[in-house]
Design a protein around this motif. Structure first.
Motif, PDB file in Angstrom:
ATOM      1  N   ALA A 147       0.835  -1.203   0.000  1.00 27.06           N
ATOM      2  CA  ALA A 147       0.000   0.000   0.000  1.00 27.06           C
ATOM      3  C   ALA A 147       0.868   1.252   0.000  1.00 27.06           C
ATOM      4  CB  ALA A 147      -0.936  -0.002   1.205  1.00 27.06           C
ATOM      5  N   LYS A 148       1.941   1.245   0.780  1.00 32.37           N
ATOM      6  CA  LYS A 148       2.839   2.401   0.805  1.00 32.37           C
ATOM      7  C   LYS A 148       3.541   2.571  -0.542  1.00 32.37           C
ATOM      8  CE  LYS A 148       3.766   2.508   5.768  1.00 32.37           C
ATOM      9  NZ  LYS A 148       4.799   2.464   6.831  1.00 32.37           N
ATOM     10  N   MET A 149       4.009   1.464  -1.102  1.00 29.86           N
ATOM     11  CA  MET A 149       4.661   1.531  -2.404  1.00 29.86           C
ATOM     12  C   MET A 149       3.703   2.084  -3.461  1.00 29.86           C
ATOM     13  SD  MET A 149       6.151  -1.590  -4.740  1.00 29.86           S
ATOM     14  CE  MET A 149       7.223  -2.154  -3.423  1.00 29.86           C
ATOM     15  N   ALA A 150       2.471   1.595  -3.438  1.00 30.36           N
ATOM     16  CA  ALA A 150       1.486   2.054  -4.416  1.00 30.36           C
ATOM     17  C   ALA A 150       1.154   3.527  -4.208  1.00 30.36           C
ATOM     18  CB  ALA A 150       0.219   1.213  -4.315  1.00 30.36           C
ATOM     19  N   SER A 151       1.051   3.953  -2.947  1.00 33.74           N
ATOM     20  CA  SER A 151       0.701   5.355  -2.679  1.00 33.74           C
ATOM     21  C   SER A 151       1.769   6.298  -3.226  1.00 33.74           C
ATOM     22  CB  SER A 151       0.502   5.576  -1.179  1.00 33.74           C
ATOM     23  OG  SER A 151       1.725   5.474  -0.455  1.00 33.74           O
ATOM     24  N   GLU A 152       3.036   5.893  -3.118  1.00 31.96           N
ATOM     25  CA  GLU A 152       4.100   6.736  -3.669  1.00 31.96           C
ATOM     26  C   GLU A 152       4.005   6.802  -5.191  1.00 31.96           C
ATOM     27  OE1 GLU A 152       8.974   7.319  -3.474  1.00 31.96           O
ATOM     28  OE2 GLU A 152       8.008   5.625  -2.446  1.00 31.96           O
ATOM     29  N   ARG A 153       3.647   5.694  -5.813  1.00 29.27           N
ATOM     30  CA  ARG A 153       3.536   5.677  -7.273  1.00 29.27           C
ATOM     31  C   ARG A 153       2.324   6.449  -7.773  1.00 29.27           C
ATOM     32  NH1 ARG A 153       6.507   2.024 -10.340  1.00 29.27           N
ATOM     33  NH2 ARG A 153       8.164   1.020  -9.162  1.00 29.27           N
ATOM     34  N   THR A 154       1.338   6.698  -6.925  1.00 33.83           N
ATOM     35  CA  THR A 154       0.189   7.499  -7.356  1.00 33.83           C
ATOM     36  C   THR A 154       0.544   8.964  -7.513  1.00 33.83           C
ATOM     37  OG1 THR A 154      -0.628   8.011  -5.103  1.00 33.83           O
ATOM     38  CG2 THR A 154      -1.402   5.954  -6.137  1.00 33.83           C
ATOM     39  N   ALA A 166     -13.186   4.814 -10.050  1.00 36.28           N
ATOM     40  CA  ALA A 166     -13.662   3.467  -9.706  1.00 36.28           C
ATOM     41  C   ALA A 166     -12.771   2.820  -8.649  1.00 36.28           C
ATOM     42  CB  ALA A 166     -13.722   2.597 -10.961  1.00 36.28           C
ATOM     43  N   SER A 167     -11.448   2.976  -8.787  1.00 37.62           N
ATOM     44  CA  SER A 167     -10.532   2.390  -7.801  1.00 37.62           C
ATOM     45  C   SER A 167     -10.682   3.058  -6.444  1.00 37.62           C
ATOM     46  CB  SER A 167      -9.080   2.519  -8.286  1.00 37.62           C
ATOM     47  OG  SER A 167      -8.877   1.790  -9.469  1.00 37.62           O
ATOM     48  N   LEU A 168     -10.831   4.370  -6.444  1.00 36.01           N
ATOM     49  CA  LEU A 168     -10.961   5.090  -5.174  1.00 36.01           C
ATOM     50  C   LEU A 168     -12.268   4.749  -4.464  1.00 36.01           C
ATOM     51  CD1 LEU A 168      -9.574   8.567  -6.303  1.00 36.01           C
ATOM     52  CD2 LEU A 168      -8.426   6.878  -4.877  1.00 36.01           C
ATOM     53  N   GLN A 169     -13.316   4.490  -5.235  1.00 40.23           N
ATOM     54  CA  GLN A 169     -14.601   4.156  -4.631  1.00 40.23           C
ATOM     55  C   GLN A 169     -14.578   2.825  -3.890  1.00 40.23           C
ATOM     56  OE1 GLN A 169     -17.134   4.541  -8.114  1.00 40.23           O
ATOM     57  NE2 GLN A 169     -18.021   6.450  -7.332  1.00 40.23           N
ATOM     58  N   LYS A 170     -13.623   1.962  -4.217  1.00 36.52           N
ATOM     59  CA  LYS A 170     -13.527   0.665  -3.558  1.00 36.52           C
ATOM     60  C   LYS A 170     -12.791   0.739  -2.229  1.00 36.52           C
ATOM     61  CE  LYS A 170     -13.430  -1.858  -7.964  1.00 36.52           C
ATOM     62  NZ  LYS A 170     -12.632  -2.768  -8.824  1.00 36.52           N
ATOM     63  N   LEU A 171     -12.198   1.887  -1.937  1.00 40.95           N
ATOM     64  CA  LEU A 171     -11.366   1.997  -0.743  1.00 40.95           C
ATOM     65  C   LEU A 171     -12.202   2.159   0.521  1.00 40.95           C
ATOM     66  CD1 LEU A 171      -8.606   4.443  -2.030  1.00 40.95           C
ATOM     67  CD2 LEU A 171      -8.301   2.043  -1.444  1.00 40.95           C
ATOM     68  N   ILE A 179      -4.869   8.562   1.302  1.00 36.97           N
ATOM     69  CA  ILE A 179      -4.273   8.856   0.000  1.00 36.97           C
ATOM     70  C   ILE A 179      -4.595  10.274  -0.448  1.00 36.97           C
ATOM     71  CG2 ILE A 179      -6.191   7.955  -1.397  1.00 36.97           C
ATOM     72  CD1 ILE A 179      -2.475   7.467  -2.169  1.00 36.97           C
ATOM     73  N   MET A 180      -5.796  10.749  -0.138  1.00 37.05           N
ATOM     74  CA  MET A 180      -6.147  12.127  -0.499  1.00 37.05           C
ATOM     75  C   MET A 180      -5.338  13.111   0.335  1.00 37.05           C
ATOM     76  SD  MET A 180     -10.238  11.986  -1.260  1.00 37.05           S
ATOM     77  CE  MET A 180     -10.174  13.550  -2.108  1.00 37.05           C
TER      78      MET A 180
END
Length: 289
Positions: A147-154, A166-171, A179-180
């Motif tokens: 999750a941390k790795m992905a957040s940096e890549r966002t 769509a991806s954010l709505q699943k969170l 993330i926001m």
């Protein structure tokens, strides 16, 4: 009268051992059958372990249609899951949709093995290229490092872009707020730093050399451009690599001089400005907590 045995052509070629005693069927109209050993299912699935612990009639050597257990998943999903729990070679996975299906099936049947395999697979370039979907999956299954790795890549993406909705709505709410907050905090911390020394406020002031009135409007416009860019790409690399050299707002800043022709002092130091902005960005948060 006994039901006839199923058509042998329906069996998946990798799951048709004669001594296997459980037959499972996919959900499609043109279903695929999987013949597996009950021992495999008992040892890899809590759901099947509970089901198979109930008293069972002795299965015939050749199963009838009535002996087949029909599942809700399609053949592709079941093949991947059954390969993972059976020790067979694992097939490539090319999409997050398939990953979602595998994880949902594994969760439903209480199979811890397949998610652990998928967890290593999502670190490949195919999946790292879609960081919002990776972040969504990692948060859903408690994969903190991923999750941390992905957040940096966002940070190279605009979180408000429609394709990420769509991806954010699943969170879960907490993961969405995290993330926001990361994206907004990077912008706000940099914006605040641009108002502190050695930067000028951006309004009317007097020249430190000749006391001529100076309107720092070019710096004010550049700060606004930097803030907008951080909204679009919170990583900020485009500001340093291109923006401070090529943006019209930046060029106007570096050309700006005191209006007093006898003074002609350059108002902004490009090298020092770039250094301080880079230093600030290096200290901005890069991942969710």
């Amino acid at each position: 009268m006994r039901d006839p045995p199923p058509d042998p052509a329906l069996y998946h070629p990798c799951f048709n051992q004669d001594d296997a005693d459980i037959v499972l069927a996919s959900c499609e109209r043109s279903r695929v059958l999987f013949r597996l050993h009950s021992f495999t299912l008992r040892t890899t699935s809590g759901w099947f372990r509970s089901m198979l612990s109930l008293p069972q009639a002795q299965p015939p050597h050749s199963p009838r249609e009535a002996d087949i257990l029909y599942l809700d998943e399609d053949a592709t999903t079941l093949e991947h899951v059954f390969r993972m729990v059976s020790g067979l070679p694992i097939l490539p996975i090319a999409s997050y949709d398939l990953i979602d299906s595998i994880l949902y099936a594994s969760e439903k049947y209480d199979m811890p093995g397949p998610p652990s395999i998928v967890r290593t697979m999502v670190l490949g370039p195919t999946f790292l290229g879609q960081p919002f979907r990776l972040y969504s999956i990692a948060c859903r299954y408690g994969w903190d490092e991923e999750a941390k790795m992905a957040s940096e890549r966002t940070l190279v993406h605009n979180i408000h872009a429609a394709e990420h909705k769509a991806s954010l709505q699943k969170l879960p709410t907490s993961a969405l707020l995290d993330i926001m907050h990361l994206h907004r905090e990077r912008r706000e911390l940099l914006r605040q730093r641009l108002d502190d020394p050695p930067f000028v406020p951006g309004g009317i002031a007097t020249c430190v050399t000749c006391d001529e009135l100076i309107d720092y409007h070019t710096w004010r416009e550049l700060k606004y451009k930097i803030t907008l860019e951080m909204d679009t790409r919170p990583l900020g690399d485009t500001i340093l690599d291109h923006g401070l050299s090529q943006w019209p707002e930046a060029r106007a800043c570096w050309r700006a001089k005191c209006p007093n022709v006898n003074c002609d002092r350059v108002l902004y130091d490009k090298a020092e400005t770039s250094r301080v902005i880079r230093e600030c960005m290096d200290n901005l948060p890069k991942t969710v907590p």
